[in-house]
Scaffold this motif. Structure first.
Motif, mmCIF file in Angstrom:
data_model
loop_
_atom_site.group_PDB
_atom_site.id
_atom_site.type_symbol
_atom_site.label_atom_id
_atom_site.label_comp_id
_atom_site.label_asym_id
_atom_site.label_seq_id
_atom_site.Cartn_x
_atom_site.Cartn_y
_atom_site.Cartn_z
ATOM 1 N N GLY A 551 0.809 -1.202 0.000
ATOM 2 C CA GLY A 551 0.000 0.000 0.000
ATOM 3 C C GLY A 551 0.846 1.258 0.000
ATOM 4 N N ASN A 552 1.997 1.211 0.679
ATOM 5 C CA ASN A 552 2.884 2.374 0.701
ATOM 6 C C ASN A 552 3.398 2.699 -0.698
ATOM 7 N N MET A 553 3.728 1.646 -1.470
ATOM 8 C CA MET A 553 4.221 1.883 -2.821
ATOM 9 C C MET A 553 3.107 2.406 -3.727
ATOM 10 N N ARG A 554 1.874 2.014 -3.463
ATOM 11 C CA ARG A 554 0.761 2.540 -4.259
ATOM 12 C C ARG A 554 0.598 4.042 -4.025
ATOM 13 N N TRP A 555 0.743 4.461 -2.744
ATOM 14 C CA TRP A 555 0.668 5.888 -2.456
ATOM 15 C C TRP A 555 1.806 6.641 -3.142
ATOM 16 N N THR A 556 2.989 6.026 -3.142
ATOM 17 C CA THR A 556 4.136 6.672 -3.784
ATOM 18 C C THR A 556 3.918 6.816 -5.287
ATOM 19 N N ALA A 557 3.433 5.744 -5.932
ATOM 20 C CA ALA A 557 3.166 5.814 -7.370
ATOM 21 C C ALA A 557 2.073 6.834 -7.674
ATOM 22 N N MET A 558 1.067 6.915 -6.806
ATOM 23 C CA MET A 558 0.008 7.896 -7.001
ATOM 24 C C MET A 558 0.554 9.316 -6.878
#
Length: 659
Positions: A551-558
């Motif tokens: 989930g942290n990487m999804r926030w970063t990509a977003m």
């Protein structure tokens, strides 16, 4: 009337002979001791008893035990240094005012002599009675405490002899050899019960009573004799301290001279039986009886006979199988052998399918493999290696065919990618088959028994073989994903630093691929490789987030996608995101520390019944087998498994705190 001299001499001789015979007879009667069975029980497959003689008389160890009308010669052993039968004695002391301080000093001296001679295994207690009966010390093997309890007794008040006797019987309990040593003047002035009640308590409890009459008159001695007669003991009159000490020592010697006998339970003897023990004590014959409850007893073993030799050998007919005494076998083979044959047949079937799996290949796959072999043909391997490689490739190809089209295959491959395992679907299938075979082998080695236990072991091995690889795969994938999330704040800080120095985003990601630790370096390197063949960098990062389930990487990509669309300082955005992730991770660790006790309790409560079950299987198998050999046991086991499942689900929800 005158008698001649010969007649007078004959009369004198006759009278002397009669007197001599009467004296010998009376002396023999006086010397013949009273022998009683003081304890006897059937336990652990043996009949164990304890016999004692009044006055500490010697008993000949050669005894005869008569059970159900049949004599059994038994060699007894002395109980002076310990007995398998629990022995308990209670010293009952009169502490009324009539005893006085001199009488109490006599009691202390007599008890010291008793404790000096009594065997160490005899548990001794103290009961005193004056105006009321009191248990001063419960039976104990610490004889020093007994002397201390007696030394603390004081003379005062009335006399409650009958209450004291009844309290002593209750203090002795109901098991083993029990006796009381009563010191009293025989009077009673304050008891709430009667002499008849005290006598009945001695009889019904099977308690042996040894009485010492101290400072008593004839009437008082009659009361003590009634107690001794009811308890199979004796009465000794003692007018001074020396005589009392001698009487106490004699009582201790009675305990030391007791004999213990043991014999195997006779087969076929059940319920309550009247047992007779006979022998010699001090040269005189004796016979004493007692009732023993044999319960279900020991079954009579009947030899089994077979009629195999009477059956004509015309082939493996059903009659021959039954006559061989193997009714639990099929065609003369045990279930374990049949299962082994079935396992071998299954293995050969899989091996044959693996060898013939190349015939299931499509024309397209065959042409592609031919081109690959033509292009990559360098040094030709040896013939043996070619065969081994062909077998393994065919087996893996068969596994690919099995895994193809299944809904779970996609999830499994995602976990394999997340765990970074170099496995194809077919290889994963082969691994699970090997795990099933190993699980069955281990479970059948640990769980041994009849047909039911063999089937249980087989089923358990299959379940473990199917579950264990999946559990291990999820564990490895989750561990690598957690490590990736733990590294992500540092990775984002490195990207932000690279962007601040003038690098572009691809160059910053390339620095991460070169300088960061695994798994971050490998995952960012893969995302960077996707961008080099034309993929959008934000899409590559989102795929990496899905691949690592982060989930942290999804926030970063977003954040990167939004910054690229609307503009802004990407380096500052990366720093803010890294700071947020660090604070979130710190909060998660704090919550995990606070819930550590609950999680540990959950692990212990879940693992404890399982561990105890397998431990008891090895130490006391008959106890555990009741769970699947009795209907009630099956119900209890099913209820336990359901309760354990509910508990696992409940405790997991309690300790799982989302941050």
């Amino acid at each position: 009337m005158r008698f001649s001299l010969p007649r007078r001499l004959g009369a004198v001789v006759a009278l002397a002979s009669v007197a001599l015979l009467a004296g010998v007879s009376s002396a023999g009667a006086a010397q013949a001791p009273s022998v009683n069975i003081t304890a006897i029980e059937a336990k652990n497959g043996n009949l164990v008893g304890l016999i004692s003689a009044s006055g500490g008389a010697d008993i000949d160890p050669a005894l005869t035990v008569t059970v159900a009308g049949k004599d059994h010669p038994v060699d007894a052993i002395t109980s002076g240094q310990g007995s398998p039968v629990t022995r308990t004695a209670v010293i009952v002391v009169d502490t009324s005012g009539s005893m006085g301080e001199p009488g109490m000093a006599t009691v202390r001296t007599a008890v010291a002599a008793f404790l000096k001679s009594v065997p160490d295994d005899v548990r001794v207690g103290v009961v005193s009675f004056s105006g009321k009966a009191v248990t001063d010390l419960a039976p104990t093997a610490d004889h020093g405490k007994v002397q201390s309890a007696v030394n603390a007794l004081k003379s005062n008040g009335e006399t409650a002899l009958y209450d004291g006797v009844q309290l002593a019987v209750r203090t002795l309990g109901s098991k083993g050899e029990r006796s009381i040593l009563l010191l009293s003047d025989g009077g009673d002035t304050a008891s709430k019960s009667t002499q008849a009640a005290a006598t009945a308590a001695l009889k019904s409890g099977g308690v042996r009573a040894e009485a010492v009459s101290f400072k008593s008159n004839e009437g008082n001695v009659a009361v003590l004799k009634g107690f001794a007669s009811a308890g199979g003991g004796s009465v000794v009159s003692a007018a001074n301290a020396g005589a009392v000490a001698s009487a106490f020592t004699s009582a201790a010697q009675t305990l030391a001279s007791q004999l213990t006998f043991s014999m195997p339970l006779p087969p076929g003897v059940t319920a309550v039986q009247n047992i007779k023990v006979s022998g010699k004590a001090s040269g005189a014959k004796f016979a004493t009886t007692a009732l023993v409850d044999f319960g279900d007893g020991v079954p009579v073993s009947t030899p089994t006979s077979t009629a195999v030799s009477k059956v004509p050998i015309t082939g493996p007919t059903e009659d021959v199988v039954k006559a061989s005494g193997s009714g639990s076998k099929v065609l003369g083979l045990s279930p374990v052998v049949l299962l082994a044959v079935g396992a071998v047949f299954l293995a050969l079937l899989i091996f044959g399918l693996a060898l013939s799996s190349s015939s299931f290949k499509s024309g397209r796959q065959t042409r592609v493999e031919n081109i690959d072999r033509y292009v990559a043909a360098n040094a030709a391997p040896t013939k043996g290696k070619n065969r081994q490689r062909a077998v393994s490739e065919n087996l893996v190809f068969f596994g690919d065919k099995v895994m193809e089209g299944r809904e779970s295959t996609g999830k499994t491959m995602a976990l394999i990618e997340r765990a970074d395992l170099p496995l194809r679907p077919g290889e994963w299938w082969v691994l699970r088959i090997v795990a099933v075979v190993v699980g069955v082998a281990v479970s059948m080695t640990l769980i041994r028994g009849g047909v039911v236990m063999t089937l249980v072991a087989l089923l358990l091995g299959v379940v473990l073989g199917l579950i264990a690889p999946a559990f291990a795969l999820r564990f490895l994938a989750k561990r690598r994903a957690k490590k990736f999330d733990h590294q992500l704040p540092d990775v984002l800080t490195l990207v932000a630093s690279s962007l601040s120095t003038g690098f572009s985003l691809p160059q910053a990601l390339d620095a991460v691929a070169k300088d960061a630790a695994d798994p971050s370096a490998k995952e960012f390197s893969r995302a960077l490789a996707e961008t080099r063949i034309g993929a959008d960098i934000a899409d590559a990062l989102e795929r990496m987030a899905d691949r690592m389930d982060s989930g942290n990487m999804r926030w970063t990509a977003m954040a990167i996608r939004i910054q690229r669309e609307v503009g802004g300082n990407l380096a500052e955005t990366m720093r803010t995101t890294a700071k947020t992730l660090r604070e979130r991770e710190e909060l998660g660790r704090h919550v995990r520390a606070l819930s550590a006790e609950g999680r540990l309790s959950a692990y212990i409560l879940i693992g404890l019944p399982i561990g105890i079950f397998f431990y008891t299987m090895q130490t006391n198998r008959a106890y555990v087998e009741l769970l699947w050999t009795r209907p009630l046991g099956l119900i209890m086991m099913a209820g336990g498994l359901v309760s354990l499942g509910i508990g696992v689900f409940w405790m997991r929800k309690v300790v799982d705190v989302k941050v």
